[in-house]
Write an enzyme that holds these catalytic residues in place. Structure first.
Site, short mmCIF file in Angstrom:
data_model
loop_
_atom_site.label_atom_id
_atom_site.label_comp_id
_atom_site.label_asym_id
_atom_site.label_seq_id
_atom_site.Cartn_x
_atom_site.Cartn_y
_atom_site.Cartn_z
N VAL A 208 -38.01 -18.90 2.82
CA VAL A 208 -38.93 -19.99 2.46
C VAL A 208 -38.53 -21.33 3.07
O VAL A 208 -39.34 -22.25 3.11
CB VAL A 208 -39.06 -20.18 0.92
CG1 VAL A 208 -39.73 -18.97 0.27
CG2 VAL A 208 -37.73 -20.51 0.26
N TYR B 30 -28.81 -28.75 -7.33
CA TYR B 30 -29.77 -27.83 -7.96
C TYR B 30 -30.72 -28.61 -8.89
O TYR B 30 -31.95 -28.48 -8.78
CB TYR B 30 -29.00 -26.77 -8.74
CG TYR B 30 -29.87 -25.72 -9.39
CD1 TYR B 30 -30.41 -24.68 -8.64
CD2 TYR B 30 -30.14 -25.76 -10.76
CE1 TYR B 30 -31.21 -23.71 -9.25
CE2 TYR B 30 -30.93 -24.80 -11.36
CZ TYR B 30 -31.45 -23.77 -10.60
OH TYR B 30 -32.24 -22.82 -11.20
N ALA C 258 -31.40 -31.79 -8.90
CA ALA C 258 -32.25 -32.71 -8.11
C ALA C 258 -33.38 -31.95 -7.44
O ALA C 258 -34.52 -32.40 -7.40
CB ALA C 258 -31.39 -33.44 -7.08
N SER C 259 -33.07 -30.76 -6.91
CA SER C 259 -34.12 -29.96 -6.24
C SER C 259 -35.19 -29.57 -7.26
O SER C 259 -36.39 -29.60 -6.96
CB SER C 259 -33.52 -28.71 -5.58
OG SER C 259 -33.15 -27.73 -6.55
N LYS C 260 -34.78 -29.24 -8.48
CA LYS C 260 -35.74 -28.77 -9.48
C LYS C 260 -36.55 -29.94 -10.05
O LYS C 260 -37.72 -29.77 -10.44
CB LYS C 260 -35.02 -28.02 -10.59
CG LYS C 260 -34.37 -26.71 -10.11
CD LYS C 260 -35.39 -25.73 -9.54
CE LYS C 260 -34.82 -24.38 -9.22
NZ LYS C 260 -35.83 -23.45 -8.70
N ILE D 45 -31.52 -17.60 -18.19
CA ILE D 45 -32.18 -16.30 -18.04
C ILE D 45 -31.20 -15.34 -17.38
O ILE D 45 -30.54 -15.71 -16.39
CB ILE D 45 -33.46 -16.44 -17.18
CG1 ILE D 45 -34.38 -17.55 -17.73
CG2 ILE D 45 -34.17 -15.12 -17.05
CD1 ILE D 45 -34.91 -17.31 -19.14
N SER E 202 -36.69 -25.89 -13.65
CA SER E 202 -35.54 -25.46 -14.47
C SER E 202 -35.30 -26.53 -15.52
O SER E 202 -35.65 -27.70 -15.32
CB SER E 202 -34.32 -25.33 -13.55
OG SER E 202 -33.11 -25.44 -14.28
N1 LIG Z 1 -31.79 -17.44 -14.05
C1 LIG Z 1 -31.90 -18.61 -14.65
O1 LIG Z 1 -31.22 -18.88 -15.66
C2 LIG Z 1 -32.84 -19.66 -14.11
C3 LIG Z 1 -33.05 -20.80 -14.87
C4 LIG Z 1 -33.91 -21.78 -14.39
C5 LIG Z 1 -34.57 -21.60 -13.19
N2 LIG Z 1 -34.34 -20.47 -12.48
C6 LIG Z 1 -35.05 -20.35 -11.21
O2 LIG Z 1 -35.80 -19.14 -11.20
C7 LIG Z 1 -35.96 -18.69 -9.86
C8 LIG Z 1 -35.56 -17.24 -9.77
O3 LIG Z 1 -34.19 -17.13 -10.07
P1 LIG Z 1 -33.52 -15.81 -10.65
O4 LIG Z 1 -32.73 -16.23 -11.81
O5 LIG Z 1 -34.52 -14.75 -10.76
O6 LIG Z 1 -32.46 -15.53 -9.49
P2 LIG Z 1 -32.25 -14.29 -8.50
O7 LIG Z 1 -31.07 -14.67 -7.70
O8 LIG Z 1 -32.26 -13.04 -9.26
O9 LIG Z 1 -33.57 -14.34 -7.59
C9 LIG Z 1 -33.77 -15.30 -6.60
C10 LIG Z 1 -34.46 -14.64 -5.45
O10 LIG Z 1 -34.74 -15.65 -4.45
C11 LIG Z 1 -34.46 -15.08 -3.19
N3 LIG Z 1 -34.17 -16.13 -2.22
C12 LIG Z 1 -33.10 -16.96 -2.17
N4 LIG Z 1 -33.18 -17.76 -1.11
C13 LIG Z 1 -34.33 -17.45 -0.48
C14 LIG Z 1 -34.96 -17.93 0.69
N5 LIG Z 1 -34.40 -18.91 1.43
N6 LIG Z 1 -36.14 -17.39 1.07
C15 LIG Z 1 -36.70 -16.38 0.34
N7 LIG Z 1 -36.14 -15.88 -0.77
C16 LIG Z 1 -34.97 -16.41 -1.17
C17 LIG Z 1 -33.24 -14.19 -3.42
O11 LIG Z 1 -33.08 -13.24 -2.38
C18 LIG Z 1 -33.58 -13.58 -4.77
O12 LIG Z 1 -34.30 -12.37 -4.61
C19 LIG Z 1 -35.10 -19.62 -9.00
O13 LIG Z 1 -35.94 -20.61 -8.43
C20 LIG Z 1 -34.16 -20.23 -10.00
O14 LIG Z 1 -33.68 -21.49 -9.58
C21 LIG Z 1 -33.51 -19.48 -12.90
#
Ligand SMILES: NC(=O)c1ccc[n+]([C@@H]2O[C@H](COP(=O)([O-])OP(=O)(O)OC[C@H]3O[C@@H](n4cnc5c(N)ncnc54)[C@H](O)[C@@H]3O)[C@@H](O)[C@H]2O)c1
Length: 256
Positions: free
Chosen positions: A71, A161, A163-165, A194, A148
């Site tokens: 992405v 992280y 700041a990005s969110k 999560i 987030s």
């Molecule tokens: N897990 C948590 O507690 C939590 C909390 C708040 C927000 N989030 C957000 O939720 C989203 C999903 O996270 P998750 O917990 O499922 O993590 P995860 O690591 O299981 O999934 C993230 C996915 O993004 C893909 N990815 C990473 N960089 C990429 C890139 N440059 N191009 C395409 N794909 C890419 C990875 O390969 C992975 O499959 C993220 O944006 C994360 O910041 C997660």
């Protein structure tokens, strides 16, 4: 005896592009939308896992294709959107879920790490929105971005992280206002803790004060990715037709 509930089918006839589709919240969202009748273009960096995610959607009765795509690269982003149009002819929903997390002391964080986290989480979300918007204007579709709780309350050792969110929230609000009158909605989810590969083995820097981390993300507040997928599906569906420019916490009130 009451009859079993019929499936909702909120995504019947809808084409949904999901980034981060290989794992965690993205994979759970693919499954949720497949169960509700959607057609899916699953995009992710992880080749085998994103194909497995699309295969799972097909097993659930959906049409689905996978693409390996970064992405943060505008060329690969354009290829994802083009693949969705080539395969399915339209885009009704864009779910930006791809993201990365790295912990460091802010004063020691290498600039390259800052740039990579902003590049994937914020610029990547922007690039996907920019490429998909012309198609969403045609379908009067919508965007669900992934922020987030770290955008709302300081998560220590995660300045880039957070700041990005927070940037994702501002981006979402701008798109919602700019395109709302043209029929395109944009909303964001703010998950708390999560249980996914992202959070399963966090690596904190030496000297990190874990009490500060736990104050933000208590261990007993962790829930599964399906708790976020259900919110994403709601916001992406016509059930949320009058919700635009909103962000919704999904954290069991752990910030309250
Ligand atoms: N897990 C948590 O507690 C939590 C909390 C708040 C927000 N989030 C957000 O939720 C989203 C999903 O996270 P998750 O917990 O499922 O993590 P995860 O690591 O299981 O999934 C993230 C996915 O993004 C893909 N990815 C990473 N960089 C990429 C890139 N440059 N191009 C395409 N794909 C890419 C990875 O390969 C992975 O499959 C993220 O944006 C994360 O910041 C997660």
């Amino acid at each position: 005896m009451s009859k079993p509930l019929a499936p909702l089918g909120r995504f019947d006839g809808k084409v949904v592009l999901v980034t981060g589709a290989a794992s965690g919240i993205g994979a759970a969202t693919v499954e949720r939308i497949a169960r509700e009748g959607g057609t899916l273009l699953c995009a992710d960096l992880q080749a085998d896992a994103v194909r497995a995610s699309a295969k799972r959607a097909v097993e659930l009765g959906a049409s689905a294709e996978a693409i390996v795509s970064d992405v943060s690269d505008p060329v690969q982003v354009a290829a994802s959107v083009a693949a969705c149009i080539d395969h399915f002819g339209r885009i009704d929903v864009l779910c930006n879920i791809a993201g990365i997390l790295r912990f460091d002391h802010t004063h020691e964080m290498p600039l390259a790490d800052w740039n990579q986290i902003i590049g994937v989480n914020l610029t990547g979300t922007f690039l996907m929105c920019q490429a998909a918007l012309p198609h969403l204007l045609e379908t009067r579709g919508n965007i669900v971005n992934t922020s987030s709780t770290s955008a709302l309350k300081g998560l220590p050792y995660a300045a880039a992280y957070g700041a990005s969110k927070a940037g994702v929230l501002a981006l979402t609000a701008a798109i919602a206002t700019e395109y709302g009158r043209k029929g395109v909605r944009a909303n964001a989810v703010c998950p708390g803790s999560i249980t996914t590969p992202m959070t399963s083995q966090p690596s904190f820097p030496e000297g990190a004060n874990m009490r500060l981390v736990m104050r933000h993300s208590p261990l007993d507040e962790f829930r599964g990715p399906e708790t976020v997928a259900s919110l994403i599906a709601f916001l992406a569906s016509d059930d949320a037709v009058h919700i635009n420019g909103e962000h919704v916490r999904v954290d069991g009130a752990s910030l309250s």
